[in-house]
Write a protein that holds these residues in place. Structure first.
Motif, mmCIF file in Angstrom:
data_model
loop_
_atom_site.group_PDB
_atom_site.id
_atom_site.type_symbol
_atom_site.label_atom_id
_atom_site.label_comp_id
_atom_site.label_asym_id
_atom_site.label_seq_id
_atom_site.Cartn_x
_atom_site.Cartn_y
_atom_site.Cartn_z
ATOM 1 N N PHE A 34 0.830 -1.197 0.000
ATOM 2 C CA PHE A 34 0.000 0.000 0.000
ATOM 3 C C PHE A 34 0.870 1.254 0.000
ATOM 4 N N GLU A 44 -3.897 14.979 6.793
ATOM 5 C CA GLU A 44 -3.501 13.773 7.532
ATOM 6 C C GLU A 44 -3.049 12.718 6.516
ATOM 7 N N ILE A 46 -3.140 9.143 4.868
ATOM 8 C CA ILE A 46 -4.091 8.024 4.762
ATOM 9 C C ILE A 46 -3.498 6.877 3.940
ATOM 10 N N PRO A 47 -3.668 5.658 4.461
ATOM 11 C CA PRO A 47 -3.159 4.501 3.724
ATOM 12 C C PRO A 47 -4.166 4.035 2.672
ATOM 13 N N THR A 49 -4.482 1.004 -0.538
ATOM 14 C CA THR A 49 -3.874 -0.138 -1.235
ATOM 15 C C THR A 49 -3.629 0.225 -2.692
ATOM 16 N N GLY A 68 -14.681 9.950 4.784
ATOM 17 C CA GLY A 68 -14.421 10.950 5.822
ATOM 18 C C GLY A 68 -13.718 12.154 5.227
ATOM 19 N N LYS A 69 -13.128 12.974 6.109
ATOM 20 C CA LYS A 69 -12.539 14.240 5.675
ATOM 21 C C LYS A 69 -11.498 14.063 4.560
ATOM 22 N N ARG A 72 -12.713 12.469 1.258
ATOM 23 C CA ARG A 72 -13.595 13.396 0.518
ATOM 24 C C ARG A 72 -12.772 14.482 -0.145
ATOM 25 N N CYS A 113 -8.914 -3.853 -3.136
ATOM 26 C CA CYS A 113 -7.658 -4.266 -2.485
ATOM 27 C C CYS A 113 -7.287 -5.706 -2.845
ATOM 28 N N LEU A 215 -5.393 -6.357 7.163
ATOM 29 C CA LEU A 215 -6.019 -5.548 8.223
ATOM 30 C C LEU A 215 -5.945 -4.044 7.941
ATOM 31 N N SER A 217 -5.989 -1.386 10.027
ATOM 32 C CA SER A 217 -5.841 -0.648 11.285
ATOM 33 C C SER A 217 -5.534 0.824 11.020
ATOM 34 N N ILE A 218 -5.777 1.640 12.033
ATOM 35 C CA ILE A 218 -5.473 3.074 11.919
ATOM 36 C C ILE A 218 -3.965 3.237 11.759
ATOM 37 N N MET A 219 -3.552 4.030 10.778
ATOM 38 C CA MET A 219 -2.119 4.230 10.544
ATOM 39 C C MET A 219 -1.772 5.704 10.513
ATOM 40 N N PRO A 245 0.351 -5.714 5.809
ATOM 41 C CA PRO A 245 -0.965 -5.755 6.440
ATOM 42 C C PRO A 245 -1.630 -7.139 6.460
ATOM 43 N N LYS A 265 -13.804 7.259 16.173
ATOM 44 C CA LYS A 265 -15.015 7.653 15.439
ATOM 45 C C LYS A 265 -15.434 9.098 15.719
ATOM 46 N N ARG A 286 -22.978 11.720 8.168
ATOM 47 C CA ARG A 286 -22.565 10.686 9.118
ATOM 48 C C ARG A 286 -23.307 10.804 10.426
HETATM 49 P P1 FAD Z 1 -12.211 9.211 8.605
HETATM 50 O O1 FAD Z 1 -13.458 9.893 8.987
HETATM 51 O O2 FAD Z 1 -10.927 9.628 9.260
HETATM 52 O O3 FAD Z 1 -12.377 7.660 8.841
HETATM 53 C C1 FAD Z 1 -13.362 6.870 8.221
HETATM 54 C C2 FAD Z 1 -13.035 5.409 8.562
HETATM 55 O O4 FAD Z 1 -11.777 5.030 7.960
HETATM 56 C C3 FAD Z 1 -12.865 5.195 10.038
HETATM 57 O O5 FAD Z 1 -14.032 4.669 10.551
HETATM 58 C C4 FAD Z 1 -11.683 4.285 10.187
HETATM 59 O O6 FAD Z 1 -12.138 2.956 10.350
HETATM 60 C C5 FAD Z 1 -10.923 4.369 8.897
HETATM 61 N N1 FAD Z 1 -9.671 5.132 9.044
HETATM 62 C C6 FAD Z 1 -9.551 6.425 9.396
HETATM 63 N N2 FAD Z 1 -8.285 6.841 9.407
HETATM 64 C C7 FAD Z 1 -7.556 5.769 9.071
HETATM 65 C C8 FAD Z 1 -6.160 5.579 8.928
HETATM 66 N N3 FAD Z 1 -5.266 6.534 9.102
HETATM 67 N N4 FAD Z 1 -5.773 4.350 8.616
HETATM 68 C C9 FAD Z 1 -6.665 3.371 8.395
HETATM 69 N N5 FAD Z 1 -7.979 3.501 8.490
HETATM 70 C C10 FAD Z 1 -8.427 4.674 8.841
HETATM 71 N N6 FAD Z 1 -9.692 2.627 1.876
HETATM 72 C C11 FAD Z 1 -10.090 2.669 0.586
HETATM 73 O O7 FAD Z 1 -11.131 3.278 0.282
HETATM 74 N N7 FAD Z 1 -9.349 2.073 -0.416
HETATM 75 C C12 FAD Z 1 -8.208 1.389 -0.154
HETATM 76 O O8 FAD Z 1 -7.563 0.871 -1.074
HETATM 77 C C13 FAD Z 1 -7.775 1.310 1.216
HETATM 78 N N8 FAD Z 1 -6.652 0.650 1.540
HETATM 79 C C14 FAD Z 1 -6.241 0.617 2.832
HETATM 80 C C15 FAD Z 1 -5.059 -0.067 3.135
HETATM 81 C C16 FAD Z 1 -4.601 -0.141 4.425
HETATM 82 C C17 FAD Z 1 -3.305 -0.872 4.716
HETATM 83 C C18 FAD Z 1 -5.337 0.496 5.469
HETATM 84 C C19 FAD Z 1 -4.823 0.419 6.874
HETATM 85 C C20 FAD Z 1 -6.507 1.188 5.194
HETATM 86 C C21 FAD Z 1 -6.973 1.253 3.871
HETATM 87 N N9 FAD Z 1 -8.140 1.943 3.522
HETATM 88 C C22 FAD Z 1 -8.557 1.970 2.209
HETATM 89 C C23 FAD Z 1 -8.914 2.704 4.531
HETATM 90 C C24 FAD Z 1 -8.581 4.190 4.388
HETATM 91 O O9 FAD Z 1 -7.252 4.418 4.770
HETATM 92 C C25 FAD Z 1 -9.536 5.023 5.275
HETATM 93 O O10 FAD Z 1 -10.815 4.919 4.694
HETATM 94 C C26 FAD Z 1 -9.132 6.487 5.296
HETATM 95 O O11 FAD Z 1 -7.962 6.659 6.045
HETATM 96 C C27 FAD Z 1 -10.268 7.288 5.887
HETATM 97 O O12 FAD Z 1 -9.864 8.640 6.112
HETATM 98 P P2 FAD Z 1 -10.917 9.795 6.133
HETATM 99 O O13 FAD Z 1 -10.301 10.994 6.772
HETATM 100 O O14 FAD Z 1 -11.523 10.007 4.811
HETATM 101 O O15 FAD Z 1 -12.083 9.243 7.045
#
Ligand code: FAD
Ligand code: FES
Length: 286
Positions: A34, A44, A46-47, A49, A68-69, A72, A113, A215, A217-219, A245, A265, A286
């Motif tokens: 990823f 911020e 964001i991870p 894949t 989320g933020k 979007r 993914c 997985l 997880s939050i990163m 992951p 959340k 939301r």
């Molecule tokens: P937020 O309002 O911050 O969060 C919305 C949801 O996203 C939360 O409920 C939480 O479960 C999750 N999330 C929030 N921050 C993170 C973070 N830093 N790391 C992981 N999850 C988070 N999403 C995709 O749509 N496509 C992908 O290919 C994809 N690949 C991913 C690969 C990995 C290894 C991981 C860990 C996550 C992946 N995600 C993917 C999830 C994606 O990172 C989150 O949807 C994104 O960070 C949300 O950020 P936001 O500010 O828009 O929303």
């Protein structure tokens, strides 16, 4: 490194595909890895894949759901815009070998993914059966691409608008039953919401089928420094960004993963409200 968007597609249901020029990442990428992106100095990390790549063109493809933020904000970028930081490829590549018959399950954005894994497993001469699922038919991602690669593709939708009316896990149970007298299934790979991956692990455990999950997880940093992506595997703490992951599903503490995701959340909701206020959007979904 900075990445320039050269293709953008609205896939419907708040899902977007972007192709980004990042030659250094495209040349080193392996299935299962990823990237972590940051749109601007205040953004911020964001991870996401890497759903596909083209080392000749020097591009990677990302598919994301604007939940989320940050996602979007990413969805507002267009062809020609740049992403300030694009770090990767991160994480351990998937274990790819000649395993035999493999069932690959993708749920929601997890379908995007699992796509590179399906590709790599098919190239390694495995018999891949894919199960993809979403809330409704219009949210099914990459169905044609996955069907073109897989020996068989089964679809499930929660509302019954396409394929099996219900969850991907029900399709998995039927397939395991169907193949039990013809050499069975040697491996299952599942990517999707943690509850889905937990359910898959519960189904395959009594059959002793090796099961791999990726997985979410939050990163934060993605380099093993901050500890925010910690998960418990067989009682031992691991970092998803450097040890994963992907992990053995039968050893993952899903309860801990799910409760850690819930912890943020409120903050995420506040960040989204703030972003929508700045953008002048009056309703928060939301
Ligand atoms: P937020 O309002 O911050 O969060 C919305 C949801 O996203 C939360 O409920 C939480 O479960 C999750 N999330 C929030 N921050 C993170 C973070 N830093 N790391 C992981 N999850 C988070 N999403 C995709 O749509 N496509 C992908 O290919 C994809 N690949 C991913 C690969 C990995 C290894 C991981 C860990 C996550 C992946 N995600 C993917 C999830 C994606 O990172 C989150 O949807 C994104 O960070 C949300 O950020 P936001 O500010 O828009 O929303
Ligand atoms: Fe910081 Fe994994 S994201 S240690």
């Amino acid at each position: 490194m900075t990445g320039r968007i050269i293709v953008k597609k609205d896939l419907g249901g708040e899902n977007y595909l972007i192709e980004v020029t990042t030659p250094q990442i495209a040349s080193r990428f392996k299935a299962g890895q990823f990237v972590i992106i940051r749109m601007d100095e205040k953004g911020e990390r964001i991870p996401l894949t890497v759903a596909d790549y083209d080392s000749g063109k020097g591009t990677i493809t990302l598919i994301f759901q604007a939940v989320g933020k940050s996602t979007r904000q990413l969805a507002t970028l267009n062809v020609g815009d740049t992403i300030l930081d694009c770090v990767g490829p991160l994480g351990k590549p998937s274990e790819i070998g000649e395993f035999g018959r493999i069932i690959c399950l993708g749920g929601g954005t997890g379908i995007a993914c699992i796509y590179p894994l399906i590709k790599a497993l098919v190239n390694a001469k495995n018999e891949v059966i894919s199960i993809i699922g979403a809330r409704t038919a219009s949210l099914l991602l990459l169905e044609d691409e996955i069907s073109a690669l897989s020996l068989r593709t089964c679809v499930a939708t929660d509302d019954g608008s396409k394929g099996h009316h219900g969850f991907v896990t029900e399709v998995l149970m039927n397939l395991l039953d169907e193949y039990k007298n013809s050499d069975g299934v040697q491996r299952v790979v599942a990517i999707g919401p943690p509850v889905m991956m937990k359910a898959v692990a519960g189904i395959t455990r009594p059959h002793h089928i090796k099961t791999i999950v990726s997985l979410n997880s939050i990163m934060l940093d993605g380099t093993g420094m901050c500890g925010s992506c910690r998960v418990f595997i067989d009682g031992e703490m691991k970092l998803t960004c450097i040890d994963g992951p992907e992990f053995d599903a039968h050893k993952v503490n899903f309860e801990d993963l799910i409760s850690r995701l819930e912890m943020f959340k409120e903050k995420e909701s506040e960040a989204l409200k703030h972003y929508l206020n700045i953008k002048g959007v009056s309703k928060c979904s939301r």
